[in-house]
Design a protein around this motif. Structure first.
Motif, PDB file in Angstrom:
ATOM      1  N   SER A 214      -2.421   1.099  10.628  1.00 58.81           N
ATOM      2  CA  SER A 214      -2.067   2.059   9.580  1.00 58.81           C
ATOM      3  C   SER A 214      -0.894   1.538   8.767  1.00 58.81           C
ATOM      4  O   SER A 214       0.053   0.993   9.318  1.00 58.81           O
ATOM      5  N   CYS A 215      -0.996   1.707   7.452  1.00 57.39           N
ATOM      6  CA  CYS A 215       0.072   1.199   6.582  1.00 57.39           C
ATOM      7  C   CYS A 215       1.299   2.093   6.718  1.00 57.39           C
ATOM      8  O   CYS A 215       1.196   3.234   7.153  1.00 57.39           O
ATOM      9  N   PRO A 216       2.459   1.566   6.358  1.00 58.76           N
ATOM     10  CA  PRO A 216       3.681   2.361   6.541  1.00 58.76           C
ATOM     11  C   PRO A 216       3.809   3.471   5.499  1.00 58.76           C
ATOM     12  O   PRO A 216       4.692   4.299   5.600  1.00 58.76           O
ATOM     13  N   SER A 217       2.952   3.451   4.472  1.00 59.69           N
ATOM     14  CA  SER A 217       2.980   4.322   3.291  1.00 59.69           C
ATOM     15  C   SER A 217       4.098   3.909   2.347  1.00 59.69           C
ATOM     16  O   SER A 217       5.042   3.232   2.743  1.00 59.69           O
ATOM     17  N   CYS A 218       3.938   4.279   1.104  1.00 62.04           N
ATOM     18  CA  CYS A 218       4.946   3.962   0.091  1.00 62.04           C
ATOM     19  C   CYS A 218       4.716   4.946  -1.052  1.00 62.04           C
ATOM     20  O   CYS A 218       3.963   5.911  -0.908  1.00 62.04           O
ATOM     21  N   GLY A 219       5.325   4.692  -2.198  1.00 67.81           N
ATOM     22  CA  GLY A 219       5.184   5.612  -3.322  1.00 67.81           C
ATOM     23  C   GLY A 219       3.769   5.687  -3.873  1.00 67.81           C
ATOM     24  O   GLY A 219       3.484   6.516  -4.745  1.00 67.81           O
ATOM     25  N   ARG A 220       2.873   4.842  -3.402  1.00 67.70           N
ATOM     26  CA  ARG A 220       1.488   4.904  -3.900  1.00 67.70           C
ATOM     27  C   ARG A 220       0.600   5.777  -3.020  1.00 67.70           C
ATOM     28  O   ARG A 220      -0.554   6.025  -3.364  1.00 67.70           O
ATOM     29  N   THR A 221       1.118   6.165  -1.884  1.00 69.17           N
ATOM     30  CA  THR A 221       0.294   6.826  -0.871  1.00 69.17           C
ATOM     31  C   THR A 221      -0.368   8.099  -1.396  1.00 69.17           C
ATOM     32  O   THR A 221       0.294   8.915  -2.042  1.00 69.17           O
ATOM     33  N   LEU A 222      -1.656   8.264  -1.073  1.00 68.11           N
ATOM     34  CA  LEU A 222      -2.409   9.392  -1.621  1.00 68.11           C
ATOM     35  C   LEU A 222      -2.629  10.526  -0.620  1.00 68.11           C
ATOM     36  O   LEU A 222      -3.270  11.512  -0.928  1.00 68.11           O
TER      37      LEU A 222
ATOM     38  N   MET B 230      -5.272   3.434   5.410  1.00 68.06           N
ATOM     39  CA  MET B 230      -4.465   2.942   4.281  1.00 68.06           C
ATOM     40  C   MET B 230      -4.218   4.063   3.287  1.00 68.06           C
ATOM     41  O   MET B 230      -5.164   4.761   2.901  1.00 68.06           O
ATOM     42  N   GLY B 231      -2.995   4.153   2.848  1.00 71.12           N
ATOM     43  CA  GLY B 231      -2.610   5.234   1.943  1.00 71.12           C
ATOM     44  C   GLY B 231      -3.184   5.111   0.548  1.00 71.12           C
ATOM     45  O   GLY B 231      -3.230   6.083  -0.193  1.00 71.12           O
ATOM     46  N   CYS B 232      -3.609   3.920   0.151  1.00 69.78           N
ATOM     47  CA  CYS B 232      -4.160   3.774  -1.191  1.00 69.78           C
ATOM     48  C   CYS B 232      -5.131   2.606  -1.228  1.00 69.78           C
ATOM     49  O   CYS B 232      -5.240   1.838  -0.288  1.00 69.78           O
ATOM     50  N   ILE B 233      -5.793   2.495  -2.351  1.00 72.94           N
ATOM     51  CA  ILE B 233      -6.875   1.518  -2.473  1.00 72.94           C
ATOM     52  C   ILE B 233      -6.356   0.186  -3.012  1.00 72.94           C
ATOM     53  O   ILE B 233      -7.115  -0.753  -3.172  1.00 72.94           O
ATOM     54  N   VAL B 234      -5.034   0.105  -3.263  1.00 76.05           N
ATOM     55  CA  VAL B 234      -4.533  -1.020  -4.045  1.00 76.05           C
ATOM     56  C   VAL B 234      -5.057  -2.365  -3.566  1.00 76.05           C
ATOM     57  O   VAL B 234      -5.515  -3.173  -4.349  1.00 76.05           O
ATOM     58  N   ASN B 235      -5.014  -2.578  -2.280  1.00 73.99           N
ATOM     59  CA  ASN B 235      -5.539  -3.847  -1.789  1.00 73.99           C
ATOM     60  C   ASN B 235      -6.888  -3.684  -1.121  1.00 73.99           C
ATOM     61  O   ASN B 235      -7.398  -4.594  -0.506  1.00 73.99           O
TER      62      ASN B 235
HETATM   63  S1  SF4 Z   1      -1.738   0.510   1.465  1.00 76.19           S
HETATM   64 FE1  SF4 Z   1      -1.075   1.473  -0.447  1.00 76.19          FE
HETATM   65  S2  SF4 Z   1       0.051   3.267   0.276  1.00 76.19           S
HETATM   66 FE2  SF4 Z   1      -0.052   1.929   2.018  1.00 76.19          FE
HETATM   67  S3  SF4 Z   1       1.854   0.734   1.918  1.00 76.19           S
HETATM   68 FE3  SF4 Z   1       0.231  -0.494   0.905  1.00 76.19          FE
HETATM   69  S4  SF4 Z   1       0.464   0.044  -1.263  1.00 76.19           S
HETATM   70 FE4  SF4 Z   1       1.562   1.633  -0.101  1.00 76.19          FE
END
Ligand code: SF4
Length: 660
Positions: free
Chosen positions: A564-572, A597-602
């Protein structure tokens, strides 16, 4: 295990046996210096939306107060990059000078703006100049060179802005988001990760820009460690400057698993003197990350004064790819067996059957039956406090030799010898004996066990530079072609649970990463006096940490893994809540890896390692993956966990949880 390194000249660290921090150039980030002779810097990343200025400021302050010396904030687009100005101004107004780092994926225009505002910019070479289409492209040398020229054009403006503004840069490679170009030529290998950074680094060096820190992150600890080592070797070989390293394991997860996984990756590198700044990524509030990073780093204060360890002249271990030491199968150790867990219960007198639940073996009195969970240890070490009830199948006991030699029943019970006892004994178990030695006894022990097919070594050290001291013993075994299985014994008397996790993960995990070690034993022997309940708690901790370390080093899967990602300002979505919800429903799925993953960025690349993925794709919308394949798009979040379970079921990987 074939040697990749015959000459120590091409090594990745100053010394394999003497603690020595790699000499790097210092890189200035505001008032903080990374590398050179400066202390290792702790950093972390905010999780609040970057457009929420006050929220970002307040979270940053909590992070600073928990020990964070550098704050990274995501800047997905120009508007967030612009808002970094307000966040920075408010922090300075409140008296905090901590430098800020803009985190950039895909958006050079945001990077170029941020580089004029904050002290450092992190770019991901996998997506700075490339959009990922998951295409395999057959490049000729000429078309590859054209691609590099395209990157140069895209990247040069940022380099120039950084130079003009005194802004530092991190070239931050992620295993899961390598460009199609790199994937096509190198695959998602440590070499691909290193090349991905070097493509960008060459452009910086051509421009005489050296304020650079480099990272090679992966959620796979083996890949992560190998990539950093290979990076150092390639920097040395290629005549690059010795740039500082930013260490981190991505998507390490939460709680105990996240700490253990981070320590396996980061600790292994710190042991060899690599690393100038550390970020521990946990799926928890970011103020919990800095203390973990600090605990990992603080272990090296004064490390130089450790007792000497014999030098190595040739290195028979493969540091850039995983290779397992060849070991004879003895009982259920070595050969193709997974590493074994021996849990020390020797401080419990007359252990009761119900107390065995601390080691994952459950006695059910109403059925008069035993059950074992996924973390049921393979052996218990009872020392001179033999277990007073009949052992069920599956539970094996190790006793000190003097106790064992007098025991009426020796089925499922095995002796542990000291070296002198072993040398003079005429009595052995016919199948399995344990010989405990320290690293200083290895040369004496090798000829004694060399031809035995009934003995497993238990190896320990009193050296403060523990992992390298133990590794040196393995080098001795490899040099002598002695293929006896080895269980690594460590002890952390009177440490907190967190420290025990971090230290065991570093010391034993660091060996497992290199294919060394056939088992783990966290010993109680040096513990002070504790109540019975406290000792049982410690035993439970040692048992779970042992399984955790084996899993984090990817040598034995005993539970579900959450990437699981740590989350960031992109997290949905709320990552902590969602991870807890998914864990509640799936944590009985032994060995299954679920990416959250909090977002689709990668996209799925970020969790290249996962079997299934749960990825935020819009507000309240989730995309579900099987491997890298999209299975369901835009599923409303209320139904997404059920749908994920359906996908696992359809894939035949589901089983119903067993009640214990
Ligand atoms: S996957 Fe998205 S929400 Fe999670 S840390 Fe990476 S950029 Fe932020």
């Amino acid at each position: 295990m074939e040697s990749l390194i015959k000459s120590l000249d091409s090594l990745y660290c100053d010394s394999l046996t003497r603690y020595s921090r790699r000499k790097t150039i210092p890189v200035r980030v505001g008032d903080v210096l990374i590398g050179g002779d400066n202390p290792i810097v702790v950093q972390s990343m905010t999780t609040v939306d970057t457009m929420d200025t006050l929220g970002s400021v307040e979270q940053s302050i909590r992070m600073i107060e928990s020990g964070c010396e550098l704050i990274r904030i995501t800047a997905p687009s120009i508007k967030e990059a612009e808002n970094l100005r307000h966040i920075k101004a408010e922090l300075r107004k409140r008296g905090y000078q901590t430098p800020l780092v803009a985190d950039i994926h895909f958006t050079p225009n945001a990077a170029e703006l941020a580089a004029r505002i904050v002290e450092k910019v992190r770019i991901n070479p996998g997506n700075y100049a490339d959009k990922k289409k998951f295409e395999v492209i057959d490049y000729t040398d000429a078309s590859y060179a054209e691609e590099l020229e395209r990157i140069r054009e895209r990247f040069l403006p940022l380099v120039k802005i950084c130079k003009e503004n005194g802004t530092a840069m991190r070239i931050g490679t992620n295993h899961g988001s390598l460009s199609d170009r790199i994937m096509s030529r190198y695959g998602d290998t440590p070499l691909g990760m290193v090349e991905s950074a070097l493509e960008f680094l060459r452009i910086c060096e051509d421009e005489n820009f050296h304020e650079i820190v480099i990272s090679m992150k992966s959620s796979n600890t083996q890949v992560m460690v190998q990539a950093y080592r290979l990076l150092v070797q390639k920097l040395n070989e290629g005549g690059f400057k010795p740039y500082p390293l930013h260490l981190g394991v991505t998507e390490a997860g939460e709680a105990e698993d996240g700490r253990i996984k981070s320590a396996v990756g980061i600790g292994t590198l710190l042991e060899d003197g690599l690393g100038d700044t550390v970020r521990v990524s946990l799926t928890e509030d970011p103020e919990f990350e800095a203390p973990v990073a600090k605990a990992l780093i603080d272990r090296y204060t004064g490390r130089e004064s450790h007792a000497p360890i014999a030098d190595v002249s040739q290195y028979p271990i493969t540091p850039f790819e995983h290779g397992k030491r060849h070991v004879t199968e003895i009982y259920n150790f070595g050969g193709h067996n997974v590493p074994r867990v021996i849990t020390d219960i020797s401080k419990i007198e007359k252990v009761a059957d119900r107390e065995m639940k601390a080691v994952g073996h459950f006695y059910l009195p109403e059925l008069d039956k035993w059950k074992m969970n996924d973390q049921g240890c393979d052996f218990v070490y009872s020392g001179s406090n033999p277990i007073p009830f009949m052992l069920p199948n599956g539970m094996k006991e190790i006793q000190d030799f003097p106790v064992w030699s007098l025991a009426p029943d020796q089925v499922n019970k095995f002796p542990l010898f000291k070296l002198e006892e072993y040398k003079s004994s005429e009595r052995f178990h016919s199948e399995l004996n344990f010989l405990e030695i320290s690293d200083l006894e290895i040369e004496t022990a090798i000829p004694v066990v060399q031809d035995r097919k009934d003995t497993v070594l238990i190896l320990k050290t009193a050296n403060a530079h523990a992992m390298p001291a133990l590794r040196r013993s393995f080098v001795g075994l490899l040099d002598a072609k002695c293929e006896v299985p080895v269980v690594v014994k460590v002890s952390y008397p009177d440490q907190t649970a967190d420290m025990t996790m971090l230290y065991a993960a570093t010391d034993v995990g660091g060996l497992l990463i290199d294919g060394l070690g056939d088992g783990i034993l966290i010993s109680l022997e040096k513990e002070e006096e504790h109540t019975r309940a406290e000792v049982l708690e410690q035993i439970k901790l040692h048992n779970t940490v042992s399984f955790g370390v084996l899993q984090a080093a990817r040598t034995r899967m005993s539970k579900t893994e959450y990437i699981s990602c740590p989350s960031c300002g992109r997290t949905l979505f709320d990552l902590q809540e969602t991870t807890a919800m998914i864990r509640k429903r799936t944590d009985h799925l032994k060995g299954v890896k679920i990416g959250i993953m909090g977002c689709i960025v990668n996209g799925p690349g970020e969790m290249a390692d996962a079997d299934y993925g749960y990825v935020g794709s819009g507000k309240g919308k989730i995309t579900l993956y099987k491997g890298k394949e999209v299975m369901k798009k835009s599923v409303p979040s209320e139904r997404a966990v059920d749908e994920l379970i359906n996908i696992i079921k359809e894939d035949g990987m589901w089983n119903e949880p067993e009640a214990i």
